[in-house]
Structure formats: C-alpha cells, structure tokens
Design a protein around this motif. Structure first.
Motif, short mmCIF file in Angstrom:
data_model
loop_
_atom_site.label_atom_id
_atom_site.label_comp_id
_atom_site.label_asym_id
_atom_site.label_seq_id
_atom_site.Cartn_x
_atom_site.Cartn_y
_atom_site.Cartn_z
N PRO A 36 0.82 -1.21 0.00
CA PRO A 36 0.00 0.00 0.00
C PRO A 36 0.86 1.26 0.00
N VAL A 37 0.48 2.21 -0.82
CA VAL A 37 1.22 3.47 -0.95
C VAL A 37 0.23 4.63 -1.02
N GLU A 38 0.48 5.69 -0.28
CA GLU A 38 -0.32 6.90 -0.43
C GLU A 38 0.62 8.05 -0.76
N VAL A 39 0.26 8.81 -1.78
CA VAL A 39 1.09 9.91 -2.26
C VAL A 39 0.33 11.22 -2.10
N ILE A 40 0.99 12.20 -1.50
CA ILE A 40 0.41 13.53 -1.34
C ILE A 40 1.35 14.52 -2.02
N GLY A 42 2.02 18.46 -3.14
CA GLY A 42 1.63 19.84 -2.94
C GLY A 42 1.47 20.58 -4.26
N LYS A 43 0.83 21.73 -4.19
CA LYS A 43 0.67 22.55 -5.39
C LYS A 43 1.95 23.29 -5.72
N GLU A 44 2.79 23.50 -4.69
CA GLU A 44 4.06 24.21 -4.89
C GLU A 44 5.21 23.22 -4.93
N ASN A 45 6.26 23.61 -5.64
CA ASN A 45 7.45 22.76 -5.73
C ASN A 45 8.13 22.60 -4.39
N GLY A 46 8.79 21.49 -4.22
CA GLY A 46 9.52 21.20 -3.00
C GLY A 46 10.16 19.83 -3.10
N PRO A 47 10.80 19.36 -2.05
CA PRO A 47 11.47 18.06 -2.09
C PRO A 47 10.48 16.90 -2.07
N THR A 48 10.98 15.72 -2.40
CA THR A 48 10.19 14.50 -2.33
C THR A 48 10.75 13.63 -1.21
N LEU A 49 9.87 13.23 -0.29
CA LEU A 49 10.25 12.45 0.90
C LEU A 49 9.44 11.17 0.95
N PHE A 50 10.11 10.04 1.16
CA PHE A 50 9.36 8.81 1.45
C PHE A 50 9.48 8.49 2.94
N LYS A 80 4.68 21.53 0.58
CA LYS A 80 5.39 21.86 -0.65
C LYS A 80 6.21 20.62 -1.03
N GLY A 81 6.06 20.18 -2.25
CA GLY A 81 6.75 18.98 -2.66
C GLY A 81 5.85 17.76 -2.57
N THR A 82 6.46 16.60 -2.31
CA THR A 82 5.73 15.33 -2.35
C THR A 82 6.09 14.45 -1.17
N LEU A 83 5.05 13.90 -0.54
CA LEU A 83 5.21 12.90 0.52
C LEU A 83 4.72 11.56 -0.01
N ILE A 84 5.60 10.55 0.06
CA ILE A 84 5.22 9.19 -0.32
C ILE A 84 5.23 8.33 0.94
#
Length: 342
Positions: A36-40, A42-50, A80-84
């Motif tokens: 299972p994976v949930e990805v959030i 953001g509308k603004e650029n930023g880092p990607t964190l898992f 800002k960015g992406t959370l995985i």
C-alpha cells in the motif's frame, strides 16, 4: 519536482492525493499481494520524501505512526513537494506477524535487489525503482527486534552534515552514529544520493504510545526542516522538541549464564562501569550470576524476555561524553503530546 509523478503505472499530478497498490507477487491461492502506498503532492514545488515502515513484518509501531500522520489532512494539504507514505513494505511478514519473508530472508539485507532474484530481492528492487529513486529524502521506521525494547533514537551516518542536521531536527533523545550495513535500505538509498534517517523505538508486535508520537512528531519536524511544511504552523501543532544527545558508540552486554534474568536497570538509565545491571538465577535460586556494565553510559535498548541463554543480548548501552546529562535529559519524560488529529 516534475509536473507528474508515476509510481507502478499510476500518475499523481501536482496538488493531488492518491492511494495506490504496488503489485509484487501472488500467494499460492492466486491472491494478489500488494504494497500500500499513499502519495500527497503539494501545489508548490519542494522536495520528495518517502516515509516507510514494516520492512520487518513484526515492526508495527511504524505502521500506526504513518496511519496517524496521514490523518493530519489539513496540515498535509499545505505541503510543498511530495510525501510518499509506505506503511507496510513486507506485507508477507506483516500478515503473519513475522519479521521475515516466506523464503526466510531478511528484506533489509538484500537491497538494492534484483528484478529476477529471490522474492526478497524482487521486492527490494521494485521498492528502490518505484519509490526510493524518485525521492531526495527518506525516513525508515523500525522497532527493536523480537523481545527487545529500544529507547527512541535516530541512527544515521553523521559524517554527512545535512543528514546530521536532519537527525537533530527529528528531536528524539539519542542520535547514534551508525555506519552502513550491507544490503540495507539505508545503504542502498544513500548510494543513490537519498538522504535517509533510520528511526528505532519500542518493541516488535506492540504499540507504544510514546514511541508512536515521538516518531510522528519527528517526521513533521523533519518535513519542516527540509522546507515541506511551514515552521510556524508546526510549532502550533507539535510539542517542543527535546534536547538531543550524540552517542560516540554503543555495545551489547550479553548473558554470562543461562537462566532467569532479573533486571535492575531499564532504558534511559545511566550506568557506571562495573555497575550491576541485574542478575541471572536458576529456577531454584541456588545460583546467581551478576550482569555488569563494561563502560559508563546510558541504556538505549533492553531485552523484554526474562528467560535467557548464555550469550543472549541483554542491555544495549550507548556511551556519551556526559552520560549523566543524557540520563537526566531522558528522565525528564515524554511531554504531554497533543495529538490534534484533524
């Protein structure tokens, strides 16, 4: 951050939040096993964190930590960015309350894996390709192994200045310098340029409120530190971080004899060189074998199983420049965290 992110064929655009299931293998009865994976995003650029947990199937504290993190919908909508978020990597072990995979391999010893290798190797390979290699940062959540309880701690390669700063931002009592272990997720991620922290805390197959809240708050502070969340917003939502202490090294005190362990010390306690940590007795109480500290330090891990065999690991002791200050800092206790789940 690219305009579109694709994981296992599912595309997540900026401003979207999606749940997906990453296919890995089937059981004997043809039941599909998925991660299972949930990805959030953001509308603004930023880092990607898992953020991942249950790479060992019996380490369930991290699963609950990620569940609670994902409930903070209002807070996470501002990132800002992406959370995985990957709450369960080893779905096989998790469904059986077991640490390892069906082929008895430790998933955290086969990274970066192979597309055509063993089941463990294939899972590791896919996790690297679909998750890790698309991130700049990672947090991997662990507990003590079977019948061991760990004080909340971060293990990281502290020679890297940015990783050291991230470890400090996490805000747990103890930070332990830890070299890479062959085949571990942390080693494989680091070799790909991903800055990763390993959180340890609590006991396998047990929920512990202190550990869960400590891990969740640490993740939020880390997201703040790398620019994913607003610092002022975090201050209003998450308790003040504790003072942190760096361990120069650590070692295990092992059982000098088989029998029943009667511990006199617990996690967070300062111990002096040659101080008695407990004793081991036979069932009739005729023999008593004392367990003593080799060096002055603080206990950061302890066995929870009183029945021990000669050579079993009993007390995990970290050494510090000022062990007394560390013990006092840990003894201040856990703040009265406010969950404030939205």
């Amino acid at each position: 951050m690219t305009k579109a992110l694709t994981i296992d064929g599912v595309t997540i655009k900026k401003g979207e939040r999606k749940y997906l299931e990453m296919h890995i293998a089937k059981l004997f009865d043809n039941t599909e096993m998925t991660i299972p994976v949930e990805v959030i995003r953001g509308k603004e650029n930023g880092p990607t964190l898992f953020v991942s947990s249950a790479i060992h199937g019996d380490e369930i504290n991290g699963v609950e930590t990620i569940r609670r993190l994902l409930q903070r919908k209002k807070l996470l909508s501002s990132i800002k960015g992406t959370l995985i978020a990957v709450p369960i990597i080893n779905v096989f072990g998790y469904n059986r309350n077991l640490r390892y995979l069906p082929d008895r391999r430790d998933l955290n010893r086969v990274f970066p894996g192979s597309k055509k290798g063993s089941l463990a190797s294939q899972i590791a390979y896919k996790f690297m390709k679909e998750i890790v290699e698309k991130c700049e940062y990672g947090i991997d959540l662990h507990t003590g192994s079977a019948h061991r309880y760990n004080l909340p701690q971060i293990r990281a390669f502290l020679d890297n200045k940015e990783i050291k700063a991230l470890a400090e931002a996490f805000g747990v009592p103890v930070i332990l310098h830890s070299n890479m272990r062959d085949g571990s997720l942390r080693q494989a991620a680091t070799e790909k340029g991903v800055k990763i922290l390993l959180f340890e805390g609590g006991e396998a197959l047990r929920y512990n409120e202190e550990i869960i809240r400590s891990a969740e708050n640490g993740i939020l502070w880390t997201m703040c530190n790398i620019g994913m969340l607003d610092k002022e917003l975090i201050k209003r939502k998450v308790p003040k971080r504790r003072e942190v202490f760096y361990a120069a090294s650590s070692h295990w005190i092992r059982a000098p004899h088989s029998g029943s362990l009667h511990a006199r010390k617990n996690v967070g306690h300062k111990v002096k060189k040659n101080e008695v940590l407990g004793f081991i007795s036979d069932p009739l109480g005729k023999e008593k074998h004392y367990v003593k500290a080799r060096e002055t330090g603080v206990i950061i891990g302890i066995t929870m199983l009183p029945l021990v065999t000669n050579g079993d690991a009993l007390f995990h002791i970290a050494t510090f420049e000022n062990a007394e200050a560390v013990a006092e800092g840990v003894a201040e206790g856990v703040e009265d965290y406010q969950e404030d789940l939205e």
